[in-house]
Design an enzyme around this catalytic site. Structure first.
Site, PDB file in Angstrom:
ATOM      1  N   ASN A   7       0.865  -1.185   0.000  1.00 25.56           N
ATOM      2  CA  ASN A   7       0.000   0.000   0.000  1.00 25.56           C
ATOM      3  C   ASN A   7       0.899   1.231   0.000  1.00 25.56           C
ATOM      4  O   ASN A   7       1.489   1.574   1.025  1.00 25.56           O
ATOM      5  CB  ASN A   7      -0.897  -0.031   1.245  1.00 25.56           C
ATOM      6  CG  ASN A   7      -1.833   1.167   1.314  1.00 25.56           C
ATOM      7  OD1 ASN A   7      -1.790   2.058   0.463  1.00 25.56           O
ATOM      8  ND2 ASN A   7      -2.663   1.195   2.338  1.00 25.56           N
ATOM      9  N   ARG A  91      -2.940  -2.051  -3.147  1.00 27.73           N
ATOM     10  CA  ARG A  91      -4.082  -1.163  -2.981  1.00 27.73           C
ATOM     11  C   ARG A  91      -3.885  -0.033  -3.986  1.00 27.73           C
ATOM     12  O   ARG A  91      -2.875   0.678  -3.938  1.00 27.73           O
ATOM     13  CB  ARG A  91      -4.120  -0.593  -1.568  1.00 27.73           C
ATOM     14  CG  ARG A  91      -5.192   0.461  -1.395  1.00 27.73           C
ATOM     15  CD  ARG A  91      -5.142   1.065  -0.009  1.00 27.73           C
ATOM     16  NE  ARG A  91      -6.232   2.004   0.183  1.00 27.73           N
ATOM     17  CZ  ARG A  91      -6.123   3.315   0.026  1.00 27.73           C
ATOM     18  NH1 ARG A  91      -4.965   3.868  -0.306  1.00 27.73           N
ATOM     19  NH2 ARG A  91      -7.170   4.093   0.226  1.00 27.73           N
ATOM     20  N   HIS A 180     -12.660   3.725   0.493  1.00 28.97           N
ATOM     21  CA  HIS A 180     -12.670   2.667   1.521  1.00 28.97           C
ATOM     22  C   HIS A 180     -13.341   1.406   0.981  1.00 28.97           C
ATOM     23  O   HIS A 180     -13.873   0.596   1.745  1.00 28.97           O
ATOM     24  CB  HIS A 180     -13.442   3.085   2.796  1.00 28.97           C
ATOM     25  CG  HIS A 180     -12.781   4.139   3.625  1.00 28.97           C
ATOM     26  ND1 HIS A 180     -13.504   5.043   4.375  1.00 28.97           N
ATOM     27  CD2 HIS A 180     -11.476   4.427   3.845  1.00 28.97           C
ATOM     28  CE1 HIS A 180     -12.672   5.855   5.018  1.00 28.97           C
ATOM     29  NE2 HIS A 180     -11.435   5.502   4.708  1.00 28.97           N
ATOM     30  N   ARG A 241     -11.801  16.038   8.095  1.00 28.76           N
ATOM     31  CA  ARG A 241     -12.611  16.403   6.926  1.00 28.76           C
ATOM     32  C   ARG A 241     -14.023  16.779   7.358  1.00 28.76           C
ATOM     33  O   ARG A 241     -14.609  16.135   8.234  1.00 28.76           O
ATOM     34  CB  ARG A 241     -12.693  15.248   5.930  1.00 28.76           C
ATOM     35  CG  ARG A 241     -11.383  14.880   5.281  1.00 28.76           C
ATOM     36  CD  ARG A 241     -11.636  13.935   4.102  1.00 28.76           C
ATOM     37  NE  ARG A 241     -10.400  13.335   3.620  1.00 28.76           N
ATOM     38  CZ  ARG A 241     -10.089  12.036   3.753  1.00 28.76           C
ATOM     39  NH1 ARG A 241     -10.934  11.209   4.336  1.00 28.76           N
ATOM     40  NH2 ARG A 241      -8.953  11.576   3.284  1.00 28.76           N
ATOM     41  N   GLU A 385      -8.096  -4.690   5.504  1.00 30.29           N
ATOM     42  CA  GLU A 385      -7.965  -4.401   4.074  1.00 30.29           C
ATOM     43  C   GLU A 385      -6.829  -5.212   3.449  1.00 30.29           C
ATOM     44  O   GLU A 385      -6.940  -5.651   2.299  1.00 30.29           O
ATOM     45  CB  GLU A 385      -7.745  -2.898   3.865  1.00 30.29           C
ATOM     46  CG  GLU A 385      -9.020  -2.120   4.216  1.00 30.29           C
ATOM     47  CD  GLU A 385      -8.811  -0.626   4.344  1.00 30.29           C
ATOM     48  OE1 GLU A 385      -8.832   0.055   3.326  1.00 30.29           O
ATOM     49  OE2 GLU A 385      -8.621  -0.140   5.476  1.00 30.29           O
TER      50      GLU A 385
END
Ligand code: ADP
Length: 398
Positions: A7, A91, A180, A241, A385
């Site tokens: 990743n 990823r 995601h 965010r 993940e």
């Protein structure tokens, strides 16, 4: 079969080597400050001491070579040679409108990753560098791209189109994508298995609540809607965010503060969320909860607003699916914070959701946290993940 999961960020590279026989992690680690002074590799082999190397890493290719050296090292290594690695799973942030399914990388795939640089300006270039570094270091080994936008590609048009002039979709692919995706795919799948639900028809809402936060609705594992949009800025209130805001806020701040759009977007991405709402306390939910306990009103409002927004989305997604069979919580806050889980579920009494306090007193493991007479199964499902990427890589290369 051993699979390396990679990743890449713009200056970082996380990896895990997974033995697919029992899905155990043989080693994992992190390269930091790639291309910047002070590069560092932290390598953690299972059952052995951690190893740290502070060598210059001018680019991702050097970083991957250092990872390979660490994996094969006499003392802290875990494999005799790279021959033991069957394939590499990456990823990749953005596959645009071209890819929803994971795919073995070839030149066409690399072109799409490149074509999507505008859509994922921070991640796609780094993801491509990671793939090319693996190709150079381990020639001939299959590399698989697993798209963070993949899960959201199943959304119907009514969910992914913005109500703006259609020409922008035609010209630029401007639509909602969702992010995601690997986590939502993994957690919704595990929730169906763990909850004993019908894999073809189960209506599942996944709340991925971490520093980045998003929520998805899926029927039979296919995404119906998800809260992030063209970029990860849309949707829930996150650590830094803002999530959903009236876009006129951007113009208003520009005019009042003499800033340009890029500066305001930076504020909405990096200085907003619970960090901004709390007046700068922290982006970390543990700090926000501690400040609330100390009587900090803004921290309390930030936490309340975060929970309220998740509950509103659950209501919306239940309507979108005309029902819900299961709600699964995951990621840092979802897996560790029983108080937030309970507070969200307290909004859901009208759906027949009932939380069992004793069952909810759990962290980091698969668990049903609703009571036996709850109309909706509420679960905690830790996300993974890397394992999801490894499984996809195995499926495509075996
Ligand atoms: P990301 O991968 O998006 O960076 P994570 O999924 O690792 O984020 O989640 C990180 C967040 O989880 C942090 O804000 C952290 O405060 C929060 N978190 C971890 N443990 C707890 C806890 N016990 N209570 C509340 N929040 C927690």
């Amino acid at each position: 079969m051993k699979i390396l999961v990679v990743n890449c960020g713009s200056s970082s590279l996380k990896y895990q080597l997974i033995d697919m026989a029992d899905e155990s992690v043989i080693a994992k680690g992190l390269c930091e400050r790639i291309g910047i002074e002070g590069s560092k590799l932290t390598h953690q082999p299972a059952g052995k001491d951690k190893f740290v190397a502070e060598n210059p890493m001018p680019d991702h290719k050097v970083a991957i070579q250092m990872v390979m050296d660490a994996l094969q090292d006499k003392e802290h290594g875990v494999i005799a040679s790279t021959d033991e690695i069957s394939a590499i799973g990456h990823r990749v942030l953005h596959g645009g409108t071209t890819y929803s399914e994971s795919i073995v990388v070839n030149e066409d795939v690399k072109k799409v990753i490149r074509d999507c640089f505008d859509l994922g300006p921070l991640h796609n270039p780094a993801n491509l560098m990671g793939i090319e570094a693996c190709e150079a270091t381990m020639p001939g080994k299959p590399n698989v791209a697993v798209w963070d936008t993949g899960f959201g590609m199943a959304m119907p048009e009514k969910a992914y189109m913005y109500a703006i002039p259609h020409e922008y979709y035609d010209k630029y692919g401007l639509r909602r994508y969702g992010f995601h995706g690997t986590s939502h795919m993994f957690v919704s799948g595990e929730a169906i298995k763990f909850g004993g639900l019908d894999p073809k028809s189960a209506k599942v809402i996944v709340c991925h609540l971490g520093n980045g936060a998003s929520i998805s609705a899926s029927i039979g594992g296919k995404c119906v809607d998800t809260s992030m949009g063209l970029t990860p800025l849309e949707g829930l209130i996150m650590g830094t965010r803002s999530g959903d805001v009236d876009p006129a806020v951007v113009q208003y701040i520009c005019n009042k503060e003499g800033k340009d759009v890029n500066e305001v977007l930076n504020i909405l991405n990096k200085k907003s969320g619970v960090l901004g709402m709390s007046g700068g306390v922290s982006s970390d939910f543990r700090d926000i909860e501690a400040a609330k306990k100390d009587g900090n009103h803004l921290a309390e409002v930030a936490l309340d607003a975060f929970i309220y927004r998740v509950a509103k989305y659950i209501g919306a997604y239940t309507a979108a699916m005309n029902g819900v069979d299961a709600i699964a919580f995951t990621a840092g806050v979802g897996e560790n914070d029983k108080a937030s889980r309970k507070a969200i579920c307290q909004y859901l009494g009208y759906l027949g959701v009932k939380i069992d306090d004793a069952a909810n007193d759990v962290r980091g493991v698969n668990a049903v946290i609703s009571s036996a007479d709850s109309k909706v199964k509420v679960m905690l499902i830790p996300t993974n993940e890397e394992l999801a990427i490894a499984r996809e890589t195995k499926r495509l290369t075996e």
